[in-house]
Motif scaffolding. Structure first.
Motif, PDB file in Angstrom:
ATOM      1  N   PHE A  57      47.741  24.880  26.915  1.00  0.00           N
ATOM      2  CA  PHE A  57      46.400  25.071  27.451  1.00  0.00           C
ATOM      3  C   PHE A  57      46.343  26.415  28.162  1.00  0.00           C
ATOM      4  O   PHE A  57      47.311  26.822  28.808  1.00  0.00           O
ATOM      5  N   LEU A  58      45.207  27.099  28.029  1.00  0.00           N
ATOM      6  CA  LEU A  58      45.018  28.423  28.618  1.00  0.00           C
ATOM      7  C   LEU A  58      43.712  28.473  29.397  1.00  0.00           C
ATOM      8  O   LEU A  58      42.765  27.752  29.062  1.00  0.00           O
ATOM      9  N   SER A  59      43.653  29.362  30.350  1.00  0.00           N
ATOM     10  CA  SER A  59      42.377  29.619  31.017  1.00  0.00           C
ATOM     11  C   SER A  59      41.488  30.415  30.070  1.00  0.00           C
ATOM     12  O   SER A  59      41.969  30.981  29.082  1.00  0.00           O
ATOM     13  N   SER A  60      40.212  30.482  30.364  1.00  0.00           N
ATOM     14  CA  SER A  60      39.282  31.250  29.519  1.00  0.00           C
ATOM     15  C   SER A  60      39.708  32.708  29.413  1.00  0.00           C
ATOM     16  O   SER A  60      39.633  33.307  28.346  1.00  0.00           O
ATOM     17  N   GLU A  61      40.162  33.274  30.532  1.00  0.00           N
ATOM     18  CA  GLU A  61      40.558  34.685  30.542  1.00  0.00           C
ATOM     19  C   GLU A  61      41.786  34.919  29.672  1.00  0.00           C
ATOM     20  O   GLU A  61      41.848  35.875  28.911  1.00  0.00           O
ATOM     21  N   GLU A  62      42.772  34.024  29.774  1.00  0.00           N
ATOM     22  CA  GLU A  62      43.972  34.147  28.943  1.00  0.00           C
ATOM     23  C   GLU A  62      43.623  34.015  27.463  1.00  0.00           C
ATOM     24  O   GLU A  62      44.139  34.764  26.631  1.00  0.00           O
ATOM     25  N   ALA A  63      42.742  33.080  27.141  1.00  0.00           N
ATOM     26  CA  ALA A  63      42.351  32.860  25.751  1.00  0.00           C
ATOM     27  C   ALA A  63      41.626  34.075  25.187  1.00  0.00           C
ATOM     28  O   ALA A  63      41.842  34.462  24.038  1.00  0.00           O
ATOM     29  N   ARG A  64      40.763  34.705  25.998  1.00  0.00           N
ATOM     30  CA  ARG A  64      40.024  35.884  25.534  1.00  0.00           C
ATOM     31  C   ARG A  64      40.952  37.061  25.260  1.00  0.00           C
ATOM     32  O   ARG A  64      40.673  37.900  24.414  1.00  0.00           O
ATOM     33  N   MET A  65      42.060  37.140  25.981  1.00  0.00           N
ATOM     34  CA  MET A  65      42.982  38.263  25.818  1.00  0.00           C
ATOM     35  C   MET A  65      43.868  38.119  24.583  1.00  0.00           C
ATOM     36  O   MET A  65      44.472  39.085  24.148  1.00  0.00           O
ATOM     37  N   LYS A  66      43.949  36.923  24.021  1.00  0.00           N
ATOM     38  CA  LYS A  66      44.783  36.705  22.841  1.00  0.00           C
ATOM     39  C   LYS A  66      44.120  37.317  21.614  1.00  0.00           C
ATOM     40  O   LYS A  66      42.985  37.010  21.285  1.00  0.00           O
ATOM     41  N   ALA A  67      44.850  38.197  20.939  1.00  0.00           N
ATOM     42  CA  ALA A  67      44.341  38.803  19.708  1.00  0.00           C
ATOM     43  C   ALA A  67      44.664  37.873  18.559  1.00  0.00           C
ATOM     44  O   ALA A  67      45.745  37.285  18.490  1.00  0.00           O
ATOM     45  N   GLY A  68      43.710  37.722  17.665  1.00  0.00           N
ATOM     46  CA  GLY A  68      43.948  36.859  16.518  1.00  0.00           C
ATOM     47  C   GLY A  68      42.825  36.940  15.515  1.00  0.00           C
ATOM     48  O   GLY A  68      41.778  37.524  15.769  1.00  0.00           O
TER      49      GLY A  68
END
Length: 190
Positions: free
Chosen positions: A128-139
């Motif tokens: 599980f990730l915070s919204s900020e961590e998820a937004r930073m993930k490139a994919g």
């Protein structure tokens, strides 16, 4: 396996959108009960954690992933939902479309349906990730065409030399381990 099937059977895609409600209290269960008393369906992502029992032996229990977030299904009009929020004896706020907007952000039913499936507590290779961590993930946007996650969509991201399917909703993100060979680009969905 029976628990996994039970979790999937409980999740119904009825076409209703969802609200993300942020809590400013530690009484998550009470707030959830308040929404249920008002005829609203709620969802709180949970995971198994190991705790020490009264006999000193470890055992697993289900605990919420985050303590400050509840997802509430849109059952009535926004006006009626605003009234329920105002009548609450708890300090809560509904996530909005933007900082300047007074309009509540609605999570589309397809996105929330897949998110709830991915939050199955029986799945072990999950983060599980915070919204900020998820937004930073490139994919890349992908659709899972084969394997146990067949039919899900999200972003294919890499973490710790493994591939994960990332699904974001306002307030939280979830990643499930997936083989990249099972995924096709979202535009090649058919």
């Amino acid at each position: 396996m029976a628990e996994t099937a039970k979790h999937i059977d409980e999740i119904v895609d009825d076409g209703a959108s969802w609200y993300a409600v942020r809590l400013f209290t530690i009484r998550q269960e009470e707030v959830k009960a308040f929404f249920i008393e008002n005829g609203l369906e709620c969802f709180v992502p949970q995971q198994y954690v190991v705790v020490e029992g009264s006999n000193g032996r470890p055992h697993e229990i289900l605990r919420p992933v985050v303590r400050n977030l509840i997802f509430v299904k849109q059952a009535a009009g926004e006006r009626q939902f605003r009234k329920i929020i105002q009548d609450a004896d708890y300090k809560i706020s509904v996530l909005r479309k933007s900082k300047d907007s007074q309009e509540y952000a609605l999570i589309p039913h397809e996105q929330m349906y897949e998110f709830r499936l991915m939050c199955n507590p029986e799945i072990t290779m999950r983060k599980f990730l915070s919204s900020e961590e998820a937004r930073m993930k490139a994919g890349t946007e992908v659709f899972v065409k084969f394997g146990p996650l067949k039919g899900l969509s999200g972003r294919l991201v890499r973490s710790s030399k493994k591939y994960y399917l990332l699904k974001e909703v306002p307030g939280i993100g979830v990643m499930l381990k997936v083989s990249r060979w099972c995924c096709v680009p979202a535009e090649d969905r058919k």
